[in-house]
Design an enzyme around this catalytic site. Structure first.
Site, PDB file in Angstrom:
ATOM      1  N   ARG A 117     -41.798  15.085 -89.104  1.00  0.00           N
ATOM      2  CA  ARG A 117     -41.475  13.680 -88.826  1.00  0.00           C
ATOM      3  C   ARG A 117     -40.000  13.373 -88.853  1.00  0.00           C
ATOM      4  O   ARG A 117     -39.530  12.572 -88.046  1.00  0.00           O
ATOM      5  CB  ARG A 117     -42.294  12.718 -89.678  1.00  0.00           C
ATOM      6  CG  ARG A 117     -41.918  12.389 -91.031  1.00  0.00           C
ATOM      7  CD  ARG A 117     -43.098  12.379 -91.949  1.00  0.00           C
ATOM      8  NE  ARG A 117     -43.486  13.739 -92.238  1.00  0.00           N
ATOM      9  CZ  ARG A 117     -44.622  14.298 -91.877  1.00  0.00           C
ATOM     10  NH1 ARG A 117     -45.529  13.623 -91.253  1.00  0.00           N
ATOM     11  NH2 ARG A 117     -44.868  15.561 -92.162  1.00  0.00           N
ATOM     12  N   THR A 118     -39.231  14.009 -89.720  1.00  0.00           N
ATOM     13  CA  THR A 118     -37.822  13.625 -89.786  1.00  0.00           C
ATOM     14  C   THR A 118     -37.117  13.961 -88.473  1.00  0.00           C
ATOM     15  O   THR A 118     -36.424  13.127 -87.892  1.00  0.00           O
ATOM     16  CB  THR A 118     -37.121  14.303 -90.981  1.00  0.00           C
ATOM     17  OG1 THR A 118     -37.838  13.968 -92.164  1.00  0.00           O
ATOM     18  CG2 THR A 118     -35.686  13.833 -91.122  1.00  0.00           C
ATOM     19  N   LYS A 171     -26.834  35.149 -86.921  1.00  0.00           N
ATOM     20  CA  LYS A 171     -25.744  36.098 -86.646  1.00  0.00           C
ATOM     21  C   LYS A 171     -24.666  36.010 -87.716  1.00  0.00           C
ATOM     22  O   LYS A 171     -23.652  36.688 -87.649  1.00  0.00           O
ATOM     23  CB  LYS A 171     -25.106  35.782 -85.291  1.00  0.00           C
ATOM     24  CG  LYS A 171     -26.037  35.873 -84.116  1.00  0.00           C
ATOM     25  CD  LYS A 171     -25.237  35.587 -82.842  1.00  0.00           C
ATOM     26  CE  LYS A 171     -26.136  35.431 -81.644  1.00  0.00           C
ATOM     27  NZ  LYS A 171     -25.391  34.878 -80.497  1.00  0.00           N
ATOM     28  N   ARG A 221     -30.548  19.264 -91.384  1.00  0.00           N
ATOM     29  CA  ARG A 221     -31.387  19.609 -92.538  1.00  0.00           C
ATOM     30  C   ARG A 221     -31.135  21.071 -92.886  1.00  0.00           C
ATOM     31  O   ARG A 221     -31.072  21.920 -91.995  1.00  0.00           O
ATOM     32  CB  ARG A 221     -32.867  19.404 -92.209  1.00  0.00           C
ATOM     33  CG  ARG A 221     -33.764  20.016 -93.271  1.00  0.00           C
ATOM     34  CD  ARG A 221     -35.192  19.622 -93.107  1.00  0.00           C
ATOM     35  NE  ARG A 221     -35.418  18.218 -93.442  1.00  0.00           N
ATOM     36  CZ  ARG A 221     -36.627  17.664 -93.565  1.00  0.00           C
ATOM     37  NH1 ARG A 221     -37.699  18.399 -93.366  1.00  0.00           N
ATOM     38  NH2 ARG A 221     -36.756  16.393 -93.872  1.00  0.00           N
ATOM     39  N   HIS A 268     -32.424  13.214 -99.788  1.00  0.00           N
ATOM     40  CA  HIS A 268     -33.016  12.981 -98.466  1.00  0.00           C
ATOM     41  C   HIS A 268     -32.798  11.497 -98.152  1.00  0.00           C
ATOM     42  O   HIS A 268     -33.726  10.702 -98.199  1.00  0.00           O
ATOM     43  CB  HIS A 268     -34.505  13.328 -98.518  1.00  0.00           C
ATOM     44  CG  HIS A 268     -35.174  13.402 -97.180  1.00  0.00           C
ATOM     45  ND1 HIS A 268     -34.613  12.904 -96.019  1.00  0.00           N
ATOM     46  CD2 HIS A 268     -36.379  13.911 -96.817  1.00  0.00           C
ATOM     47  CE1 HIS A 268     -35.442  13.114 -95.017  1.00  0.00           C
ATOM     48  NE2 HIS A 268     -36.517  13.731 -95.476  1.00  0.00           N
TER      49      HIS A 268
END
Ligand code: NCD
Length: 317
Positions: A54-55, A83, A104, A132
């Protein structure tokens, strides 16, 4: 940082600024058509090094509904981090492409590291077990809409209070309002971290810690359920032992007040039985929609899209 406005924690906004943000979010909800072209020509980058449904979709929908476009990656394995690229280098690159970035990351402080090197506003979309902030904006707007105010209630936070970043950001934010009493409901292994309890003690904010949800349910104006954060456990055995510690079902809920609302940042695992979903007190799906409107308001705010820009077509791009 760089003269740009970022969002690392909900405390980056004053209480007055939050009020304006929430008013804007409600205005967007009431008249979405008025905002359809506010971000025409703008690009949001979503850099997600950790799973999300959802975020990330909420951010992307927010930008699309404002008329902007979206680029990004949904997991670290499809980015150059495999990498060996640092977050600082990635954000410098992303700054060349996009106007704003939601990030995130599993490591605490990663979004802050990115913001220090970024040429565009960075939004912390969750950094490890730390914060958050946009979930908290969602939670605060939901609470304000349900109760008409962010003051004067008893809130129970239940589940994984140790690793749950949403509860940390929410508690830090709610202490700025008056008359809030916290009841922390968790097994001892998942109790609210020391630094959070120290902060509450210092500010003389009333809180209690309990293990059994049943005992405190009748006292609550609001119940904030959380899932046990499997990905932050050091061993699977502990997770398995604790994962079903709380299960809110219809029978348990009969002990709660008629006007007690239930919030959950989602995803839900077993902690709320699906038979609760039809109860009028279940507010966790409407909560998701508030998250969209508040992210639309946030993107506008960080891009400095004032009402003048909307009304007079003075878009910067
Ligand atoms: C939360 C998160 O990512 O911390 N989810 C979300 O963004 N709504 C809660 C969780 O994962 O339990």
């Amino acid at each position: 940082m760089n003269g740009l406005r970022h969002l690392m924690t909900p405390m980056d906004f004053t209480v007055d600024e939050l009020e304006r943000l929430f008013d804007k979010a409600i205005d967007i909800r009431n008249d979405p058509a008025a905002y359809r072209h506010v971000c025409d020509g703008r690009i949001l980058a979503t850099c997600f090094y950790e799973p999300s449904t959802r975020t990330r979709l909420s951010f992307e929908t927010a930008m699309l509904r404002l008329g902007g476009q979206v680029i990004g990656f949904a997991d670290a394995s499809s980015s150059s981090s495999v990498k060996g690229e640092s977050v600082s280098d990635t954000i410098r690159v992303v700054s060349c492409f996009a106007d704003i970035c939601a990030m995130r990351h599993p490591k605490e402080g990663a979004a802050m590291v990115a913001a220090a090197k970024s040429g565009i506003p960075v939004i912390n979309a969750g950094d490890g077990g730390h914060e958050h902030p946009t979930q908290t904006l969602t939670d605060l707007l939901t609470i304000r809409s349900l109760y008409g105010s962010l003051s004067g209630f008893t809130i129970g936070l239940c589940g994984d209070l140790k690793f749950g970043r949403t509860v940390h950001s929410l508690v830090k934010s709610l202490v700025r309002y008056s008359g809030i009493r916290f009841i922390f409901i968790s097994p001892p292994e998942l109790r609210m971290p020391d630094y959070m309890r120290d902060m509450l003690d210092l500010k003389m904010i009333p809180y209690e810690e309990v293990i059994r949800l049943d005992d405190c349910l009748p006292d609550l104006d609001l119940l904030y359920m959380t899932r046990v954060q499997r990905e932050r456990f050091f061993n699977e055995e502990d997770y398995v032992r604790l994962k079903d510690f709380y299960i809110l079902d219809r029978e348990k809920l009969s002990r709660a007040r008629e006007n007690m609302h239930i919030l959950h940042p989602l995803p839900r695992v077993n902690e709320i039985s699906v038979d609760v979903d039809d109860d009028p007190r279940a507010a966790y799906f409407p909560q998701v929609q508030y998250g969209l409107f508040v992210r639309m308001a946030l993107i506008m705010t960080l891009l400095d899209m004032t009402d003048d820009h909307m009304n007079k077509g003075l878009l910067k791009w």
